[in-house]
Design a protein around this motif. Structure first.
Motif, PDB file in Angstrom:
ATOM      1  N   TRP A 202       0.834  -1.199   0.000  1.00  0.00           N
ATOM      2  CA  TRP A 202       0.000   0.000   0.000  1.00  0.00           C
ATOM      3  C   TRP A 202       0.874   1.256   0.000  1.00  0.00           C
ATOM      4  CZ3 TRP A 202      -5.028  -0.421  -0.894  1.00  0.00           C
ATOM      5  CH2 TRP A 202      -5.679  -1.616  -0.579  1.00  0.00           C
ATOM      6  N   ASP A 203       0.424   2.267  -0.752  1.00  0.00           N
ATOM      7  CA  ASP A 203       1.108   3.556  -0.725  1.00  0.00           C
ATOM      8  C   ASP A 203       0.542   4.363   0.442  1.00  0.00           C
ATOM      9  OD1 ASP A 203       2.125   6.068  -1.028  1.00  0.00           O
ATOM     10  OD2 ASP A 203       1.431   6.368  -3.090  1.00  0.00           O
ATOM     11  N   LEU A 204       1.282   4.369   1.542  1.00  0.00           N
ATOM     12  CA  LEU A 204       0.787   5.000   2.764  1.00  0.00           C
ATOM     13  C   LEU A 204       1.148   6.486   2.844  1.00  0.00           C
ATOM     14  CD1 LEU A 204       1.530   2.044   5.229  1.00  0.00           C
ATOM     15  CD2 LEU A 204      -0.627   2.572   4.072  1.00  0.00           C
ATOM     16  N   THR A 205       1.737   7.007   1.740  1.00  0.00           N
ATOM     17  CA  THR A 205       1.957   8.459   1.687  1.00  0.00           C
ATOM     18  C   THR A 205       0.671   9.178   1.258  1.00  0.00           C
ATOM     19  OG1 THR A 205       2.696   8.500  -0.630  1.00  0.00           O
ATOM     20  CG2 THR A 205       4.387   8.124   1.035  1.00  0.00           C
ATOM     21  N   LYS A 206      -0.285   8.431   0.689  1.00  0.00           N
ATOM     22  CA  LYS A 206      -1.607   9.002   0.372  1.00  0.00           C
ATOM     23  C   LYS A 206      -2.371   9.285   1.657  1.00  0.00           C
ATOM     24  CE  LYS A 206      -2.492   6.259  -3.828  1.00  0.00           C
ATOM     25  NZ  LYS A 206      -3.362   5.177  -4.345  1.00  0.00           N
ATOM     26  N   PRO A 207      -3.387  10.168   1.594  1.00  0.00           N
ATOM     27  CA  PRO A 207      -4.228  10.334   2.789  1.00  0.00           C
ATOM     28  C   PRO A 207      -4.799   8.983   3.195  1.00  0.00           C
ATOM     29  CG  PRO A 207      -4.717  12.040   1.168  1.00  0.00           C
ATOM     30  CD  PRO A 207      -3.799  11.062   0.491  1.00  0.00           C
ATOM     31  N   THR A 208      -4.483   8.558   4.406  1.00  0.00           N
ATOM     32  CA  THR A 208      -4.771   7.176   4.816  1.00  0.00           C
ATOM     33  C   THR A 208      -5.339   7.114   6.223  1.00  0.00           C
ATOM     34  OG1 THR A 208      -2.926   6.362   3.454  1.00  0.00           O
ATOM     35  CG2 THR A 208      -3.695   4.887   5.197  1.00  0.00           C
ATOM     36  N   ALA A 209      -6.395   6.295   6.371  1.00  0.00           N
ATOM     37  CA  ALA A 209      -6.902   5.953   7.702  1.00  0.00           C
ATOM     38  C   ALA A 209      -6.801   4.440   7.874  1.00  0.00           C
ATOM     39  CB  ALA A 209      -8.345   6.411   7.860  1.00  0.00           C
ATOM     40  N   ILE A 210      -6.172   4.029   8.973  1.00  0.00           N
ATOM     41  CA  ILE A 210      -5.994   2.600   9.282  1.00  0.00           C
ATOM     42  C   ILE A 210      -7.028   2.223  10.339  1.00  0.00           C
ATOM     43  CG2 ILE A 210      -4.397   0.885  10.241  1.00  0.00           C
ATOM     44  CD1 ILE A 210      -3.316   2.056   7.656  1.00  0.00           C
ATOM     45  N   MET A 211      -7.767   1.164  10.100  1.00  0.00           N
ATOM     46  CA  MET A 211      -8.813   0.772  11.055  1.00  0.00           C
ATOM     47  C   MET A 211      -8.482  -0.543  11.755  1.00  0.00           C
ATOM     48  SD  MET A 211     -12.894   0.633  10.578  1.00  0.00           S
ATOM     49  CE  MET A 211     -13.016  -0.474   9.193  1.00  0.00           C
ATOM     50  N   LEU A 212      -8.534  -0.507  13.088  1.00  0.00           N
ATOM     51  CA  LEU A 212      -8.330  -1.724  13.882  1.00  0.00           C
ATOM     52  C   LEU A 212      -9.546  -1.961  14.762  1.00  0.00           C
ATOM     53  CD1 LEU A 212      -4.941  -0.414  14.171  1.00  0.00           C
ATOM     54  CD2 LEU A 212      -5.006  -2.896  14.145  1.00  0.00           C
ATOM     55  N   GLY A 213      -9.968  -3.209  14.859  1.00  0.00           N
ATOM     56  CA  GLY A 213     -11.184  -3.546  15.594  1.00  0.00           C
ATOM     57  C   GLY A 213     -10.922  -4.296  16.893  1.00  0.00           C
ATOM     58  N   ASN A 214     -11.965  -4.846  17.418  1.00  0.00           N
ATOM     59  CA  ASN A 214     -11.938  -5.479  18.736  1.00  0.00           C
ATOM     60  C   ASN A 214     -10.919  -6.627  18.844  1.00  0.00           C
ATOM     61  OD1 ASN A 214     -13.267  -7.907  20.473  1.00  0.00           O
ATOM     62  ND2 ASN A 214     -13.628  -5.925  21.423  1.00  0.00           N
TER      63      ASN A 214
ATOM     64  N   HIS B 219     -11.021  -9.483  20.126  1.00  0.00           N
ATOM     65  CA  HIS B 219     -11.470 -10.864  19.936  1.00  0.00           C
ATOM     66  C   HIS B 219     -12.211 -11.071  18.627  1.00  0.00           C
ATOM     67  CE1 HIS B 219     -10.082 -12.045  23.854  1.00  0.00           C
ATOM     68  NE2 HIS B 219     -10.549 -10.892  24.294  1.00  0.00           N
ATOM     69  N   ARG B 220     -13.133 -10.161  18.320  1.00  0.00           N
ATOM     70  CA  ARG B 220     -13.988 -10.420  17.154  1.00  0.00           C
ATOM     71  C   ARG B 220     -13.588  -9.610  15.921  1.00  0.00           C
ATOM     72  NH1 ARG B 220     -17.104  -6.902  20.474  1.00  0.00           N
ATOM     73  NH2 ARG B 220     -17.617  -5.096  19.212  1.00  0.00           N
ATOM     74  N   GLY B 221     -12.555  -8.765  16.033  1.00  0.00           N
ATOM     75  CA  GLY B 221     -12.082  -8.026  14.872  1.00  0.00           C
ATOM     76  C   GLY B 221     -12.975  -6.837  14.537  1.00  0.00           C
ATOM     77  N   VAL B 222     -12.905  -6.411  13.276  1.00  0.00           N
ATOM     78  CA  VAL B 222     -13.708  -5.272  12.814  1.00  0.00           C
ATOM     79  C   VAL B 222     -15.169  -5.724  12.695  1.00  0.00           C
ATOM     80  CG1 VAL B 222     -14.128  -3.738  10.839  1.00  0.00           C
ATOM     81  CG2 VAL B 222     -11.778  -4.175  11.603  1.00  0.00           C
ATOM     82  N   ASP B 223     -16.078  -4.948  13.260  1.00  0.00           N
ATOM     83  CA  ASP B 223     -17.493  -5.322  13.250  1.00  0.00           C
ATOM     84  C   ASP B 223     -18.069  -5.250  11.833  1.00  0.00           C
ATOM     85  OD1 ASP B 223     -17.916  -5.901  16.031  1.00  0.00           O
ATOM     86  OD2 ASP B 223     -17.567  -3.771  16.405  1.00  0.00           O
TER      87      ASP B 223
END
Lengths: 223, 223
Positions: free
Chosen positions: B140-152, B154-158
């Motif tokens: 991934w080109d992380l120099t672009k405007p980027t939002a990283i999402m991490l979830g719970n 145990h159950r991960g991203v809802d």
């Protein structure tokens, strides 16, 4: 919700328990399927013989467990535990999801034995620190035989180790707070080592001889 | 033992307390020295306006605190907190060493408002996952405007967020255990973003206008 495995999710507890009878207790466990054995072999073949972590008087067992998990993830085969002011950490039971089971642990109480032993095998030893002699992590060639040393959460690397390890590595930090959690720091440094070694093809060619790999696979299948 | 600051050491508790009288309580705190002000300015100038972390129902406050600390370290200015099944996390008191003080927090309970808002500003949104559409973090080109999402933990991203975020990022893992601690995963991904952005010179030129920077410095000096 789909059942994908999140890369960071806590490992789930084993769903099945094997009911043990007197006779089954005596059996040596084996890899139950060829798939499992192939998976073990793939992990063993990627283990980096010459990348080590030295955990020196890190007190919180959660931190030590997280560090072992990062070692397993980035292919570190062995960890040196150096504990002089408390007992060696109790890392809980050996669940199949526990990295404790897959990362060799060597115990030390003598600084000169620990450091001298690694130096005699040609390791560069890098302590985390911010002294004048410290270099950022991308400035170090981590494809060389390397041991990374992290010390206590509050007081850092103890002076008897610091005196033996002049080379220091640091994670560049752009913020107001001048520190990271010790297990986070270990993970970031090991990830950078992984990145450099992966680019150099070091996860494509096994570091161990075929005989050693066969023996390791057999051993791991029994764990 | 020398008193160098270890890059990973836990922040020490403030040694001095300002004795508050009725009159001093009313005073607005300021940066006490020019050095302090210059340090604040240096940090503000390196803040990455377009790098964000979305913390979605991560339950353990220690994990959330460690994630804020990593955000501060790698120049993330704002975090989106998405909590639907518990209260928003209580991150403890605002000690000067706490990253809570230096990373803006925005609260969300509506998935479409959170994700739609970021998309309308041109963000690529990357959820952590191992589905077929997942790509390793260096792809991934992380120099672009980027939002990283991490979830719970145990159950991960809802599922309601997962449905809105098709793009997935994963940390390559070479081990037996298929997961990392959630705060460790956040730190490794943010470090990779830092590495890419640092190589592109994005920490050398401020992301904010001079007026905005002046206002931020004044504001931060009051914290």
């Amino acid at each position: 919700m789909d059942t994908k495995i999140e890369p960071w999710a806590e490992p789930r507890k084993a769903k099945k328990r094997v009911r043990r009878t007197r006779s089954s207790v005596q059996k040596i466990p084996q890899c139950r399927t060829d798939e499992r054995k192939a998976r073990v072999r793939r992990v063993v073949e990627r283990r980096q013989r010459d990348l080590r972590l030295i955990v020196a008087n890190v007190h919180d067992p959660h931190n030590v467990s997280a560090m072992l998990r990062s070692c397993d993830a980035f292919g570190v085969n062995a960890v040196d535990l150096y504990y002089t002011d408390t007992k060696f950490p109790n890392l809980g039971k050996k669940s199949s999801a526990s990295a404790k089971k897959w990362v060799e642990q060597r115990r030390h109480t003598e600084p000169s034995v620990l450091i001298g032993g690694l130096r005699s095998k040609g390791y560069q030893i890098l302590s985390t620190g911010f002294s004048e002699r410290a270099q950022p992590l991308t400035a170090w060639d981590l494809t060389k035989p390397t041991a990374i040393m992290l010390g206590n959460e509050h007081r850092g690397v103890d002076p008897e180790l610091d005196a033996l390890v002049p080379d220091q590595i640091f994670i560049p930090m752009m913020g107001m707070v001048q520190s990271l959690n010790v297990s986070v720091a270990a993970a970031v440094i090991l990830y950078e080592a992984f990145r450099q070694r992966d680019a150099a093809g070091m996860y494509d060619l096994p570091a161990y001889d075929p005989d050693e790999i066969d023996a390791m696979v057999e051993d791991w299948c029994r764990r």
